[in-house]
Design an enzyme around this catalytic site. Structure first.
Site, PDB file in Angstrom:
ATOM      1  N   ASP A   5     101.999   0.193  -7.097  1.00  0.00           N
ATOM      2  CA  ASP A   5     101.467  -0.806  -6.164  1.00  0.00           C
ATOM      3  C   ASP A   5     100.031  -1.212  -6.481  1.00  0.00           C
ATOM      4  O   ASP A   5      99.224  -1.474  -5.579  1.00  0.00           O
ATOM      5  CB  ASP A   5     101.563  -0.302  -4.701  1.00  0.00           C
ATOM      6  N   HIS A  52     107.829  -5.874  -6.882  1.00  0.00           N
ATOM      7  CA  HIS A  52     106.764  -6.705  -7.444  1.00  0.00           C
ATOM      8  C   HIS A  52     106.679  -8.017  -6.670  1.00  0.00           C
ATOM      9  O   HIS A  52     107.623  -8.782  -6.647  1.00  0.00           O
ATOM     10  CB  HIS A  52     107.037  -6.973  -8.933  1.00  0.00           C
ATOM     11  N   GLN A 107     106.288   1.116 -11.164  1.00  0.00           N
ATOM     12  CA  GLN A 107     105.685   2.314 -10.546  1.00  0.00           C
ATOM     13  C   GLN A 107     104.280   2.536 -11.126  1.00  0.00           C
ATOM     14  O   GLN A 107     103.626   1.568 -11.459  1.00  0.00           O
ATOM     15  CB  GLN A 107     106.561   3.561 -10.736  1.00  0.00           C
TER      16      GLN A 107
END
Ligand code: IMP
Length: 424
Positions: free
Chosen positions: A12, A40, A224
């Site tokens: 993130d 995303h 990730q």
């Protein structure tokens, strides 16, 4: 030109925006690991797009998009995302799915969720079946995309039955589930999707090898973050794939490349979603401020992200395991209005100071972050596209991070839009 773009924290970091920003300069954008656990989000012309599986580079019509062998595919999600962008861009002939990628089966999702609900076994996964799919891959009982599109129904049924036998037993007798799908129902579902998948399936490693040989520009899109890597992350609170730059090779089949630029995407503070250690976490007003200003809610599960201060120990470690060549700092504007900003320089573990991330998970309980404090800034940095127009304290913050990390912060993102970027 080969770029590997990945997150240096727990995911993130704002990768989608960065990839979308660079995609115009690339001929190929490839994903090499993970699956529909990723989330995303990209904004183009104020329109929001959320991708879980398909590389966000798809929004650029000149880019060929590759989903490599290292990815685990949720077939329905893949088709859904192609449909969602269908009215914006044409996916035909420019989206390729590796024949060697493994398929996330319905029983992988059931096992993932069952394990998570078991007391003492929760990692806080996304429940997308990622871990169990990679378990089967390593256990050599996985079903691959090639099985689905090249085998006869009879051959596929045999494979699914063999893979499912023990899992059925586990789901019923260990996890106590009464209603689970039959192998036949699963094969029916797969065969129903096979024809829709077939036009996209290819030996993607050959496409990428050829592209590399012809000196085409390739961007590897990480999902990730490095601290969720199955080898180098905060194990066992990790995802099950290789999220670091090395994964871009094994997960795509391009061979060793020594010319790649590795862009480490690093958020101006830290977040983590799911369970596991987070030394600089702020379960207080600061954490709330960051969550609210940064809209820190999971794109895949909607969960609240845990928020905290920038962690130099963790980021330096990521720079090392990835061979990061330069940094793209994201969400600087989220810090606008903070009185004081803290940065974790070192960890103190049972009285001893260290500058390196511990391998033993139990050590994390004893970490006390050693902070460096800096004054914040009152002015807005939101949307600023020139470094010299940033408030002096924001510039000092960036320069401090740069010095401590030993890598140039070449880009700074200050807003949602593709062009809200400072290039230094
Ligand atoms: P899994 O990947 O669903 O097995 O989840 C394992 C861990 O990785 C959990 O802590 C998840 O919250 C985390 N995780 C997986 N995907 C992402 C992501 O895209 N961003 C942030 N965390 C993620």
């Amino acid at each position: 030109m080969i770029y590997v773009i990945l997150g240096t924290q727990w995911g993130d970091e704002g990768k989608a925006k960065v990839i979308d920003y660079f995609a115009k300069d690339f001929d190929y954008v490839a994903r090499f690991q993970g699956g529909a656990n990723a989330g995303h989000t990209v904004y183009v012309d104020k329109k929001k797009f959320v991708f879980h599986l398909v590389p966000s580079g798809i929004l650029n019509p000149n880019v060929t998009v590759i989903i490599g062998n290292g990815v685990v595919i949720d077939l329905e999600e893949f088709l859904k995302e192609l449909e969602a962008v269908g009215c914006e861009v044409d996916a035909r002939g420019r989206v390729f799915l590796s024949s060697r990628a493994h398929v996330v089966m319905p029983y992988h999702k059931l096992l993932d969720r069952a394990k998570e609900s078991r007391v003492g076994q929760a990692i806080g996964t996304t429940g997308r079946g990622i871990g169990p799919a990679y378990v089967d891959k390593a256990d050599r009982t996985g079903i691959r995309v090639c099985d689905l599109v090249y085998l006869s129904r009879e051959q596929l049924t045999k494979k699914v039955e063999a893979a499912y036998e023990l899992k059925q037993y586990l789901l019923k007798n260990y996890y106590g589930m009464s209603e689970i799908p039959t192998a036949e129902a699963i094969v029916d579902q797969l065969c129903g999707l096979a024809d829709r998948i077939r036009p996209f399936v290819a030996d993607t490693e050959r496409i990428l090898q050829e592209a590399h040989k012809n000196r085409r520009n390739i961007l590897f899109e990480g999902a990730q973050g490095s601290l969720l890597d199955v080898d180098f992350g905060t194990y066992p609170y990790v995802t099950s794939s290789s999220t670091i730059s090395g994964g871009s090779l094994t997960g795509s089949g391009v061979g060793a490349i020594d010319t790649a630029s590795v862009i480490g995407i690093t958020k101006a503070y830290c977040t983590r979603v799911g369970n596991g250690p987070f030394p600089t976490e702020q379960e207080n007003e600061t954490g709330e401020f960051l969550r609210k200003q940064g809209n820190e809610f999971g794109a895949t599960t909607g969960r609240k992200r845990r928020c905290g201060w920038f962690d130099l120990v963790a980021t330096r470690y990521s720079i090392g395991v990835n061979g990061v060549t330069e940094i793209f700092l994201t969400k600087l504007d989220v810090l606008d209005g903070m009185e004081t900003i803290r940065v974790c320089k070192n960890y103190r573990i049972r009285g001893k100071e260290t500058d390196y991330l511990p391998s033993v998970i139990e050590d994390y309980e004893d970490i006390e972050p050693v902070y460096h404090e800096m004054p914040g800034w009152k002015e807005k940095t939101f949307g600023i596209r020139n470094f010299h127009l940033l408030p002096a304290n924001a510039r000092k913050y960036v320069e401090y991070l740069e010095l401590q990390l030993g890598r140039k912060i070449s880009y700074i993102s200050t807003g949602f839009e593709r062009e809200d970027v400072i290039v230094r």
